[in-house]
Design a protein around this motif. Structure first.
Motif, PDB file in Angstrom:
ATOM      1  N   GLN A 124     -18.008  20.130  12.262  1.00 19.02           N
ATOM      2  CA  GLN A 124     -18.557  18.786  11.601  1.00 19.02           C
ATOM      3  C   GLN A 124     -19.116  17.925  12.858  1.00 19.02           C
ATOM      4  O   GLN A 124     -18.973  18.217  14.026  1.00 19.02           O
ATOM      5  N   GLY A 125     -19.674  16.910  12.369  1.00 24.15           N
ATOM      6  CA  GLY A 125     -20.398  16.024  13.538  1.00 24.15           C
ATOM      7  C   GLY A 125     -21.952  16.089  13.445  1.00 24.15           C
ATOM      8  O   GLY A 125     -22.361  17.234  13.026  1.00 24.15           O
ATOM      9  N   ASP A 126     -22.627  15.144  13.863  1.00 24.56           N
ATOM     10  CA  ASP A 126     -24.027  15.154  13.991  1.00 24.56           C
ATOM     11  C   ASP A 126     -24.625  14.853  15.489  1.00 24.56           C
ATOM     12  O   ASP A 126     -25.680  14.459  15.643  1.00 24.56           O
ATOM     13  N   LEU A 244     -31.311   7.298  22.937  1.00 29.30           N
ATOM     14  CA  LEU A 244     -29.852   7.775  23.348  1.00 29.30           C
ATOM     15  C   LEU A 244     -28.965   8.149  22.195  1.00 29.30           C
ATOM     16  O   LEU A 244     -28.927   7.229  21.187  1.00 29.30           O
ATOM     17  N   LYS A 245     -28.484   9.516  22.287  1.00 28.19           N
ATOM     18  CA  LYS A 245     -27.540   9.876  21.341  1.00 28.19           C
ATOM     19  C   LYS A 245     -26.409  10.051  22.031  1.00 28.19           C
ATOM     20  O   LYS A 245     -25.974  10.641  23.021  1.00 28.19           O
ATOM     21  N   GLN A 246     -25.075   9.538  21.380  1.00 29.07           N
ATOM     22  CA  GLN A 246     -23.885   9.481  22.218  1.00 29.07           C
ATOM     23  C   GLN A 246     -22.595   9.863  21.423  1.00 29.07           C
ATOM     24  O   GLN A 246     -22.796  10.026  20.052  1.00 29.07           O
ATOM     25  N   GLU A 247     -21.641  10.433  22.153  1.00 28.07           N
ATOM     26  CA  GLU A 247     -20.146  10.837  21.409  1.00 28.07           C
ATOM     27  C   GLU A 247     -19.354  10.423  22.368  1.00 28.07           C
ATOM     28  O   GLU A 247     -19.354  10.290  23.591  1.00 28.07           O
ATOM     29  N   TYR A 248     -18.091   9.653  21.881  1.00 30.21           N
ATOM     30  CA  TYR A 248     -17.233   8.977  22.423  1.00 30.21           C
ATOM     31  C   TYR A 248     -15.774   9.960  22.346  1.00 30.21           C
ATOM     32  O   TYR A 248     -15.691  10.766  21.449  1.00 30.21           O
ATOM     33  N   GLY A 295     -14.341   8.569  14.842  1.00 33.54           N
ATOM     34  CA  GLY A 295     -15.460   8.404  14.200  1.00 33.54           C
ATOM     35  C   GLY A 295     -16.234   9.365  13.879  1.00 33.54           C
ATOM     36  O   GLY A 295     -17.657   9.054  13.401  1.00 33.54           O
ATOM     37  N   ILE A 296     -15.876  10.622  14.077  1.00 35.85           N
ATOM     38  CA  ILE A 296     -16.644  11.926  13.488  1.00 35.85           C
ATOM     39  C   ILE A 296     -16.595  12.392  12.162  1.00 35.85           C
ATOM     40  O   ILE A 296     -17.525  12.496  11.542  1.00 35.85           O
ATOM     41  N   CYS A 297     -15.490  12.651  11.838  1.00 28.01           N
ATOM     42  CA  CYS A 297     -15.182  13.185  10.383  1.00 28.01           C
ATOM     43  C   CYS A 297     -15.230  12.514   9.244  1.00 28.01           C
ATOM     44  O   CYS A 297     -15.289  13.055   7.980  1.00 28.01           O
ATOM     45  N   ASN A 298     -15.073  11.358   9.179  1.00 29.88           N
ATOM     46  CA  ASN A 298     -15.146  10.553   8.042  1.00 29.88           C
ATOM     47  C   ASN A 298     -13.986  10.395   7.210  1.00 29.88           C
ATOM     48  O   ASN A 298     -14.002   9.891   5.971  1.00 29.88           O
ATOM     49  N   THR A 299     -12.870  11.037   7.717  1.00 31.10           N
ATOM     50  CA  THR A 299     -11.704  11.154   6.758  1.00 31.10           C
ATOM     51  C   THR A 299     -11.174   9.665   6.633  1.00 31.10           C
ATOM     52  O   THR A 299     -10.499   9.538   5.528  1.00 31.10           O
ATOM     53  N   CYS A 328     -10.622   3.858  12.152  1.00 30.00           N
ATOM     54  CA  CYS A 328     -10.377   4.405  13.514  1.00 30.00           C
ATOM     55  C   CYS A 328     -11.327   3.811  14.606  1.00 30.00           C
ATOM     56  O   CYS A 328     -10.961   3.730  15.656  1.00 30.00           O
ATOM     57  N   ILE A 329     -12.546   3.368  13.855  1.00 29.90           N
ATOM     58  CA  ILE A 329     -13.562   2.662  14.860  1.00 29.90           C
ATOM     59  C   ILE A 329     -13.720   1.153  14.643  1.00 29.90           C
ATOM     60  O   ILE A 329     -14.610   1.005  14.976  1.00 29.90           O
ATOM     61  N   SER A 330     -12.973   0.755  13.827  1.00 27.98           N
ATOM     62  CA  SER A 330     -13.142  -0.613  13.330  1.00 27.98           C
ATOM     63  C   SER A 330     -12.080  -1.662  13.895  1.00 27.98           C
ATOM     64  O   SER A 330     -10.915  -1.314  13.750  1.00 27.98           O
ATOM     65  N   GLN A 331     -12.546  -2.666  14.252  1.00 29.45           N
ATOM     66  CA  GLN A 331     -11.725  -3.705  14.845  1.00 29.45           C
ATOM     67  C   GLN A 331     -11.963  -4.975  14.094  1.00 29.45           C
ATOM     68  O   GLN A 331     -12.874  -5.562  13.866  1.00 29.45           O
TER      69      GLN A 331
END
Length: 340
Positions: A124-126, A244-248, A295-299, A328-331
């Motif tokens: 998974q992931g882009d 720029l493409k990035q992954e954390y 923020g990768i898997c959308n679960t 998971c990536i929202s505040q």
């Protein structure tokens, strides 16, 4: 009698088949992807490479370099899950991941003996390469090298595509392997920075000195928060964020924001969010469905009914109602109502 005749029992249940199958062979399953630990290699004192052999349910043909898998292990009777980049995909179907001993799941994985079985998701992931000949700049720090290494191996199959890698590391994980690739491929330039010996941080001056044409290249970055913040700021200042493409690998919340009241509508639960919404809900004793936590898997995607949230990765704030967010990536930056 007619109602009885209409009843159609479920003759074969997946959980029953899996229960019987694993008694014969622990890696057998009807649909689940299970994998056996084949080999473990120490990359440093706390960083381990693990070779896994998936069962036939793993969709090898779908894998693209840079993607990840969710790995599930049982720890003290509880199933725990985390996302790991696939460093290499071998010709025999085995996959290689690398884990740093910095959490329950990673520590448990690094200590698994030969033959132990884990459960995997499909790839998974882009965070994958664009299929063109655009020159590349790869930037990695720490355990971020796992995703970048995978992209590098894919990029090197194209002899017409120049590739530069800037790698910040304190433990030399994969450094010898990267040196070998540098000697083998003339289109590859390798810039290694040992952060123990050099107190060097990523800045525009360093980029300009190492890769003079970096502004014209497609850039892929993965690593620690400080480096990711630096490269984002540089590319924003130069107005080249599209390149720029990035992954954390680590999610850092904005600690300057005040705690906000959150309502889970359907479950009629209320709590206060100080961290990201997933961690805040868990701290309050709730158990939202989740997977990678990055923020990768959308679960953990759900509907924000009202309120404002900040995307921790992009910094963007969403004020709209009835929009999709990832917990998971929202505040929260205001009181928020979520349809959960």
């Amino acid at each position: 009698m007619s109602s009885y005749m209409q009843y159609q029992p479920e003759w074969v249940r997946e959980d029953f088949v899996d229960f019987i199958a694993e008694k014969i062979n622990p890696i057998w399953a009807w649909k689940k992807v299970k994998a056996t630990v084949v080999k473990t290699r120490a990359l440093s004192t706390d960083f381990y490479q693990i070779q896994l052999r998936p069962n036939r349910n793993f969709k090898h043909q779908q894998f693209k370099a840079g993607q990840s898998v969710l790995v599930t292990v049982e720890i003290a009777g509880v199933r725990q899950q985390r996302s790991y980049s696939v460093v290499k995909f071998l010709n025999n179907g085995d996959i290689i991941i690398a884990v740093k001993q910095q959490g329950k799941v990673s520590t448990a994985l690094s200590q698994l003996a030969f033959g132990r079985v884990v459960e995997l998701s499909q790839p998974q992931g882009d965070f994958v390469l664009d299929q063109d000949h655009t020159p590349l700049l790869l930037v990695a720090s720490g355990s971020g090298i796992t995703a970048i290494y995978s992209l590098l191996l894919e990029a090197l199959t194209d002899s017409n595509r120049p590739v530069d890698l800037i790698y910040f590391s304190r433990d030399e994980a994969y450094h010898a392997d990267l040196e070998q690739l540098f000697q083998q491929y003339p289109q590859f330039n390798y810039h290694y920075i040992n952060t123990v010996q050099q107190k060097q941080h990523l800045n525009i001056k360093l980029l300009q000195s190492l890769v003079t044409d970096f502004q014209q290249r497609q850039t892929y970055a993965c690593g620690a928060n400080a480096m990711m913040q630096s490269i984002n700021q540089i590319y924003q200042d130069l107005n080249i964020t599209a390149r720029l493409k990035q992954e954390y690998f680590q999610i850092a919340v904005d600690e300057s924001l005040e705690a906000q009241p959150i309502v889970f509508l359907r479950s009629q639960q209320e709590f206060e969010a100080r961290s990201n919404l997933l961690e805040s809900a868990e701290y309050a004793g709730l158990k939202p469905t989740h997977g990678c936590r990055m923020g990768i898997c959308n679960t953990c995607t759900c509907t924000k009914v009202s309120g404002s949230t900040k995307n921790i990765l992009t910094g963007e704030t969403d004020h709209d109602s009835n929009t999709q967010i990832k917990l998971c990536i929202s505040q929260a930056v205001s009181p928020v109502v979520i349809n959960l």
